[in-house]
Design an enzyme around this catalytic site. Structure first.
Site, PDB file in Angstrom:
ATOM      1  N   ARG A   1     -34.569 -30.324 -13.137  1.00 17.97           N
ATOM      2  CA  ARG A   1     -34.662 -28.993 -12.505  1.00 17.97           C
ATOM      3  C   ARG A   1     -33.287 -28.509 -12.063  1.00 17.97           C
ATOM      4  O   ARG A   1     -33.043 -27.320 -11.976  1.00 17.97           O
ATOM      5  CB  ARG A   1     -35.644 -29.015 -11.325  1.00 17.97           C
TER       6      ARG A   1
ATOM      7  N   TYR B   1     -34.177  -1.967 -17.015  1.00 17.80           N
ATOM      8  CA  TYR B   1     -35.263  -2.633 -17.739  1.00 17.80           C
ATOM      9  C   TYR B   1     -36.550  -2.588 -16.898  1.00 17.80           C
ATOM     10  O   TYR B   1     -36.486  -2.694 -15.667  1.00 17.80           O
ATOM     11  CB  TYR B   1     -34.840  -4.082 -18.000  1.00 17.80           C
TER      12      TYR B   1
ATOM     13  N   ASP C   1     -26.292  -5.879 -15.828  1.00 15.50           N
ATOM     14  CA  ASP C   1     -27.121  -6.443 -16.895  1.00 15.50           C
ATOM     15  C   ASP C   1     -26.456  -6.059 -18.216  1.00 15.50           C
ATOM     16  O   ASP C   1     -26.408  -4.882 -18.590  1.00 15.50           O
ATOM     17  CB  ASP C   1     -28.545  -5.878 -16.799  1.00 15.50           C
TER      18      ASP C   1
ATOM     19  N   LYS D   1     -32.773 -12.048 -25.991  1.00 17.69           N
ATOM     20  CA  LYS D   1     -32.506 -10.937 -26.920  1.00 17.69           C
ATOM     21  C   LYS D   1     -31.363 -11.297 -27.867  1.00 17.69           C
ATOM     22  O   LYS D   1     -31.507 -12.184 -28.678  1.00 17.69           O
ATOM     23  CB  LYS D   1     -32.234  -9.664 -26.136  1.00 17.69           C
TER      24      LYS D   1
HETATM   25  C1  LIG Z   1     -35.671  -8.212 -21.992  1.00 16.81           C
HETATM   26  C2  LIG Z   1     -34.730  -7.759 -20.957  1.00 16.81           C
HETATM   27  C3  LIG Z   1     -34.729  -8.342 -19.683  1.00 16.81           C
HETATM   28  C4  LIG Z   1     -35.710  -9.423 -19.289  1.00 16.81           C
HETATM   29  O1  LIG Z   1     -35.523 -10.585 -20.020  1.00 16.81           O
HETATM   30  P1  LIG Z   1     -36.706 -11.666 -20.300  1.00 16.81           P
HETATM   31  O2  LIG Z   1     -35.982 -12.765 -20.987  1.00 16.81           O
HETATM   32  O3  LIG Z   1     -37.735 -10.978 -21.135  1.00 16.81           O
HETATM   33  O4  LIG Z   1     -37.243 -12.055 -18.968  1.00 16.81           O
HETATM   34  C5  LIG Z   1     -33.799  -7.886 -18.768  1.00 16.81           C
HETATM   35  N1  LIG Z   1     -32.942  -6.897 -19.061  1.00 16.81           N
HETATM   36  C6  LIG Z   1     -32.914  -6.307 -20.275  1.00 16.81           C
HETATM   37  C7  LIG Z   1     -31.932  -5.225 -20.546  1.00 16.81           C
HETATM   38  C8  LIG Z   1     -33.802  -6.706 -21.262  1.00 16.81           C
HETATM   39  O5  LIG Z   1     -33.787  -6.112 -22.457  1.00 16.81           O
END
Ligand SMILES: *Cc1c(COP(=O)(O)O)cnc(C)c1O
Length: 398
Positions: A60, A113, A185, A210
């Site tokens: 963890r 998001y 982000d 992504k």
């Molecule tokens: C998909 C996404 C997230 C969240 O990510 P997960 O891995 O699905 O939890 C956050 N910010 C952006 C811009 C995203 O495209």
């Protein structure tokens, strides 16, 4: 030997962060599935446990495969330190929870998001944390709200789904004047196109699910920043438990080896596709930061290397048009993810903004006929032909 930080991204994506984790002459980082790590020597065990000696204790907290993944992202973002999470949302929620307390004030944008937006609108207010969501890319409004005083500025650029751009450097300046932390982000841009830390941000966050992983087969998240900030976030995560799984870490690490190649191809193809769609009679509007018609093309040009693989467009025939068009695409997964080697397509109303009412989507400037298109690494001429064919089914009523 040349220092790794002098290398360019093409070489870094392949080599960076891996050498320390190879064992038995293996050329690839092993997937270490062991939950715990044993010590013969009690004193050594103690030193590792209190962080005085490098090593692993319990899965963890840390794991060698997970650490190799963190090291690669850290180097690509030019950061001092990085720590990882089970998902992108865990990275975001844990980072916010580490630093925010009741009575604090957060300034952000309306187009974050969907999950992030839920944290801002649903969960933080319950903790008596005030959140001010500004019109995305309205820099003057953001500056005014920041100047009123805030503890944290949270940005995302480009945004989902209409790829709006915020000037990171300009917003950092405003935030630093009131001693606010700045989180960015960077999921859509990837470290290949944009490095928010170099523009003054304190923390850069990725949904590794992504573009970093790039193959839509592993969930993960990662944050990068100074050792001091990342250490605090790591501590929150090791206790609260949103740990990245070693198998997922391995898949993300392997995916990242081609990040540079994928990004070049996807960015170049997205530019061609945006230009093609722009002149098509069935299309109402195309959103892509690489287009000169994009309202913040100049900022994008300044802070991004390439413009990335994400674009969106709206059909003149609205939702009826989407119903005709989407099922006819042959080389696109109709799904909720993005950033994969395969092209992925979906209407905003069923993907990023499914939780909104039609009125809310309208207020966010998201047309009901908006289609989000995440460009894969296929041959661009094949994608163009696929789009042309699918669009030909829409009868435009002029
Ligand atoms: C998909 C996404 C997230 C969240 O990510 P997960 O891995 O699905 O939890 C956050 N910010 C952006 C811009 C995203 O495209």
């Amino acid at each position: 030997m040349t220092k790794i930080h002098n290398l360019t991204n093409a070489t870094k994506t392949v080599w960076a962060g891996e050498r320390d984790y190879l064992a038995h002459g293996a050329t690839q980082v092993p997937v270490v599935h062991s939950v715990s790590f044993g010590y013969e020597d009690v004193d050594e065990w103690f030193e590792v446990a209190i962080g005085e000696k490098e090593g692993h204790i319990y899965g963890r907290n840390t794991n060698p495969t997970v650490q190799a993944f963190e090291d690669k992202v850290k180097i690509l973002e030019g950061a001092e330190s990085a720590t990882s999470f089970s998902t992108g949302m865990a990275a975001i929620s844990n980072s916010l929870s580490t630093f925010l307390k009741p009575g604090d004030r957060v300034v952000s944008i309306k187009d974050t998001y969907g999950g992030t937006n839920k944290i801002f609108s649903e969960f933080l207010p319950k903790l008596n944390i005030d959140v001010e969501l500004c019109e995305t890319a309205n820099h003057e409004q953001m500056e005014t709200e920041i100047a009123k005083g805030c503890n944290l500025l949270y940005l995302e650029t480009p945004t989902n789904p209409t790829v709006k751009i915020t000037d990171i450097k300009r917003m950092v300046k405003a935030a630093k004047a009131v001693d606010a932390l700045v989180f960015v982000d960077n999921t859509f841009a990837t470290p290949m196109n944009q490095n928010p830390l170099a523009l003054g941000a304190d923390l850069v966050i990725h949904s590794a699910t992504k573009f970093l992983g790039g193959h839509a087969d592993a969930l993960g998240g990662v944050v990068c920043g100074s050792e001091d900030l990342v250490e605090q976030i790591y501590h929150y995560r090791e206790i609260n438990g949103a740990t990245l799984d070693p198998m997922a870490a391995y898949l993300l690490l392997r995916g990242m080896k081609t990040l540079h190649l994928r990004n070049e191809r996807q960015s170049a193809s997205a530019m061609k596709i945006a230009n093609y769609l722009k002149q098509h009679e069935a299309i109402d509007a195309v959103f892509y930061p690489g287009l000169e018609t994009h309202p913040n093309h100049d900022i994008a040009k300044k802070q991004m290397k390439y413009f990335g693989g994400m674009l969106s467009f709206s059909l003149k025939e609205g939702l009826d048009g989407v119903r005709e068009f989407l099922p006819r695409l042959q080389y696109a997964n109709r799904a909720a993810n993005l950033g994969s080697v395969e092209t992925v397509v979906g209407p905003a109303r069923t993907t990023s903004h499914v939780e909104c009412t039609p009125e809310e989507r309208k207020a966010l400037g998201i047309p009901e006929g908006l289609v989000r298109y995440s460009v894969g690494i296929e041959d661009v001429d094949d994608l163009l032909a696929d789009l042309e064919n699918a669009l030909s089914y829409i009868a435009v009523k002029n």
